[in-house]
Scaffold this motif. Structure first.
Motif, PDB file in Angstrom:
ATOM      1  N   PRO A  56       0.829  -1.209   0.000  1.00 19.73           N
ATOM      2  CA  PRO A  56       0.000   0.000   0.000  1.00 19.73           C
ATOM      3  C   PRO A  56       0.861   1.256   0.000  1.00 19.73           C
ATOM      4  O   PRO A  56       2.038   1.193   0.352  1.00 19.73           O
ATOM      5  CB  PRO A  56      -0.791  -0.133   1.317  1.00 19.73           C
ATOM      6  N   PRO A  57       0.277   2.409  -0.357  1.00 20.14           N
ATOM      7  CA  PRO A  57       1.069   3.632  -0.466  1.00 20.14           C
ATOM      8  C   PRO A  57       1.490   4.188   0.890  1.00 20.14           C
ATOM      9  O   PRO A  57       0.944   3.836   1.935  1.00 20.14           O
ATOM     10  CB  PRO A  57       0.120   4.593  -1.195  1.00 20.14           C
ATOM     11  N   VAL A  58       2.460   5.090   0.845  1.00 20.07           N
ATOM     12  CA  VAL A  58       2.975   5.761   2.035  1.00 20.07           C
ATOM     13  C   VAL A  58       2.093   6.978   2.298  1.00 20.07           C
ATOM     14  O   VAL A  58       2.287   8.037   1.712  1.00 20.07           O
ATOM     15  CB  VAL A  58       4.446   6.184   1.821  1.00 20.07           C
ATOM     16  N   VAL A  59       1.100   6.823   3.172  1.00 18.39           N
ATOM     17  CA  VAL A  59       0.104   7.877   3.348  1.00 18.39           C
ATOM     18  C   VAL A  59       0.227   8.615   4.674  1.00 18.39           C
ATOM     19  O   VAL A  59      -0.358   9.695   4.825  1.00 18.39           O
ATOM     20  CB  VAL A  59      -1.330   7.318   3.204  1.00 18.39           C
ATOM     21  N   THR A  60       0.952   8.074   5.640  1.00 17.78           N
ATOM     22  CA  THR A  60       1.095   8.738   6.935  1.00 17.78           C
ATOM     23  C   THR A  60       2.572   8.914   7.277  1.00 17.78           C
ATOM     24  O   THR A  60       3.441   8.243   6.705  1.00 17.78           O
ATOM     25  CB  THR A  60       0.434   7.924   8.060  1.00 17.78           C
ATOM     26  N   GLU A  90      -7.699  11.735  -0.483  1.00 24.16           N
ATOM     27  CA  GLU A  90      -8.814  12.593  -0.070  1.00 24.16           C
ATOM     28  C   GLU A  90      -9.086  12.487   1.422  1.00 24.16           C
ATOM     29  O   GLU A  90      -9.961  13.187   1.947  1.00 24.16           O
ATOM     30  CB  GLU A  90     -10.046  12.234  -0.900  1.00 24.16           C
ATOM     31  N   HIS A  91      -8.334  11.608   2.108  1.00 21.76           N
ATOM     32  CA  HIS A  91      -8.531  11.423   3.546  1.00 21.76           C
ATOM     33  C   HIS A  91      -7.264  11.746   4.340  1.00 21.76           C
ATOM     34  O   HIS A  91      -7.213  11.487   5.545  1.00 21.76           O
ATOM     35  CB  HIS A  91      -8.956   9.983   3.825  1.00 21.76           C
ATOM     36  N   THR A  92      -6.263  12.312   3.696  1.00 14.87           N
ATOM     37  CA  THR A  92      -5.015  12.654   4.390  1.00 14.87           C
ATOM     38  C   THR A  92      -5.285  13.640   5.522  1.00 14.87           C
ATOM     39  O   THR A  92      -6.064  14.593   5.364  1.00 14.87           O
ATOM     40  CB  THR A  92      -4.008  13.254   3.395  1.00 14.87           C
ATOM     41  N   LEU A 141      11.049  14.753   8.941  1.00 14.50           N
ATOM     42  CA  LEU A 141      10.989  13.531   8.133  1.00 14.50           C
ATOM     43  C   LEU A 141      10.402  13.773   6.747  1.00 14.50           C
ATOM     44  O   LEU A 141      10.876  13.216   5.765  1.00 14.50           O
ATOM     45  CB  LEU A 141      10.164  12.469   8.869  1.00 14.50           C
ATOM     46  N   ILE A 142       9.369  14.604   6.674  1.00  9.08           N
ATOM     47  CA  ILE A 142       8.630  14.776   5.423  1.00  9.08           C
ATOM     48  C   ILE A 142       9.114  16.019   4.685  1.00  9.08           C
ATOM     49  O   ILE A 142       9.085  17.132   5.216  1.00  9.08           O
ATOM     50  CB  ILE A 142       7.111  14.874   5.695  1.00  9.08           C
ATOM     51  N   THR A 143       9.564  15.814   3.443  1.00  9.29           N
ATOM     52  CA  THR A 143      10.080  16.899   2.610  1.00  9.29           C
ATOM     53  C   THR A 143       9.018  17.479   1.690  1.00  9.29           C
ATOM     54  O   THR A 143       9.070  18.657   1.325  1.00  9.29           O
ATOM     55  CB  THR A 143      11.258  16.390   1.760  1.00  9.29           C
ATOM     56  N   ALA A 144       8.029  16.656   1.311  1.00 10.48           N
ATOM     57  CA  ALA A 144       6.994  17.107   0.376  1.00 10.48           C
ATOM     58  C   ALA A 144       5.823  16.139   0.442  1.00 10.48           C
ATOM     59  O   ALA A 144       5.922  15.045   1.012  1.00 10.48           O
ATOM     60  CB  ALA A 144       7.541  17.193  -1.044  1.00 10.48           C
ATOM     61  N   VAL A 145       4.723  16.538  -0.179  1.00  8.20           N
ATOM     62  CA  VAL A 145       3.551  15.675  -0.348  1.00  8.20           C
ATOM     63  C   VAL A 145       3.321  15.523  -1.841  1.00  8.20           C
ATOM     64  O   VAL A 145       3.480  16.472  -2.611  1.00  8.20           O
ATOM     65  CB  VAL A 145       2.314  16.271   0.351  1.00  8.20           C
TER      66      VAL A 145
END
Length: 350
Positions: free
Chosen positions: A48-52, A83-85, A98-102
């Motif tokens: 599954p995708p990396v969503v969190t 649509e639920h992020t 940790l997160i550089t972009a969405v």
């Protein structure tokens, strides 16, 4: 073309759009990136995708565990926008470092994108928060509605999705990834702020003839699909211009050969292993070797608010072509390496 330069040295490059996959494929391809690139923006379209943020942390740990011993490489993690992020989770991910972009994938646009955004209104709370906190949005810039010709998807996306979004949220930083058209180049070039574009290795080299002339060539099939020659020339002009709004994002995307060489072949071209040789060839052809460092090593970090790498890389032009393998073997199966259809004489020396 000028007399070839025998050697060039530049800051160690980064890759601002990279697919590493997972599991055995990740273990098989990571070394081709970490050998040359200091950092890379990692695409989140796993299954599954990396969503969190929690997903991204776990994926980053798997990447670091797969690195060849002694390699210095920093994966820059992204989240897969749905649509639920949760806007709060996105903000916490940025605050943690940790997160550089969405990443925005229109649903169905490319590999493992079926969970992407269908109604951008449902993602607006997250996009508004990103604009507020200064977190960039990376976009796969294509519409997926069936009535739009596949070669027109990028231009229609700009007109119907991207431009309205940027007018609504002018403070949102947007990276238009893997630009493939003169329309995209012109749109980015006309922007006063908060818009940049990555350009792939292969789109600087192939046009749609590479896929279709003389029989279908599945290893030149990618999404966004390669376009007309006029668009390729526009990409080369932008990449070699020194314009800080354009930088390297290889979109290197490994698939095992059986999934490429079939009736419904996967989109993706594997370029990590020979990108720097390919780029040096292209920039030499355009009399712009002095601008290669900007494209590969300087413009991307500046856009993402990072310092350029202190380490250096030397490329040497050798008489005999560099010997790259036709395929690499991974635990997941063989992966065909991008063939630029001309000999590569620039070798990475250090």
């Amino acid at each position: 073309m000028t007399t070839p330069t025998a050697e060039i040295t530049l800051r160690r490059p980064d890759d601002w759009h990279l697919h590493l996959r997972d599991g055995e494929m990740l273990k098989g391809v990571i070394g081709d990136t970490s050998r040359h690139f200091a950092r890379a923006i990692i695409m989140p379209n796993l299954v599954p995708p990396v969503v969190t943020t929690s997903d991204a942390r776990a994926y980053r740990d798997r990447i670091l565990a797969a690195l060849p011993a002694g390699d210095r490489f920093e994966p820059l993690m992204t989240l897969y926008l749905t649509e639920h992020t949760s806007a709060d989770d996105v903000e916490e991910g940025k605050k943690s470092g940790l997160i550089t972009a969405v990443k925005l994938y229109p649903a169905g646009a490319t590999t493992n994108s079926h969970g992407g955004v269908r109604d951008i209104e449902k993602a607006m709370p997250v996009l508004e928060r990103m604009a507020k906190i200064g977190l960039p949005l990376c976009v796969h810039g294509e519409v997926t509605t069936p009535e739009v010709d596949i070669f027109d998807r990028e231009a229609v996306f700009i007109d119907t999705v991207l431009d309205p979004l940027r007018r609504r949220l002018p403070e949102l930083k947007v990276t238009m990834e893997h630009v493939t058209t003169s329309d995209g180049i012109d749109y980015i070039s006309s922007a006063e702020k908060n818009l940049a574009g990555s350009i792939t290795t292969h789109h600087l080299i192939i046009n749609r003839n590479a896929i279709l002339v003389g029989g279908i060539k599945p290893h030149y099939y990618c999404l966004p699909v390669a376009k007309r020659e006029s668009h390729r020339l526009a990409l080369r002009k932008a990449a070699t211009s020194g314009d800080a709004r354009f930088f390297l994002g290889t979109d290197s995307a490994p698939h095992v050969d059986p999934l490429k060489e079939c009736a419904c072949g996967c989109a993706g071209i594997y370029t990590s292993i020979n990108t720097m040789s390919c780029l040096a060839h292209v920039f030499e052809e355009e009399d712009s070797l002095d601008r290669l460092e900007a494209f590969a090593s300087l413009n991307g970090p500046a856009w993402y608010g990072l310092a350029p790498n202190e380490e250096r890389m030397t490329l040497v032009r050798q008489l005999e072509p560099v010997a790259y393998p036709a395929k690499i073997e991974t635990g997941a199966g063989p992966v065909t390496v991008f063939d630029p259809m001309f000999p590569l004489h620039w070798a990475v020396a250090g």
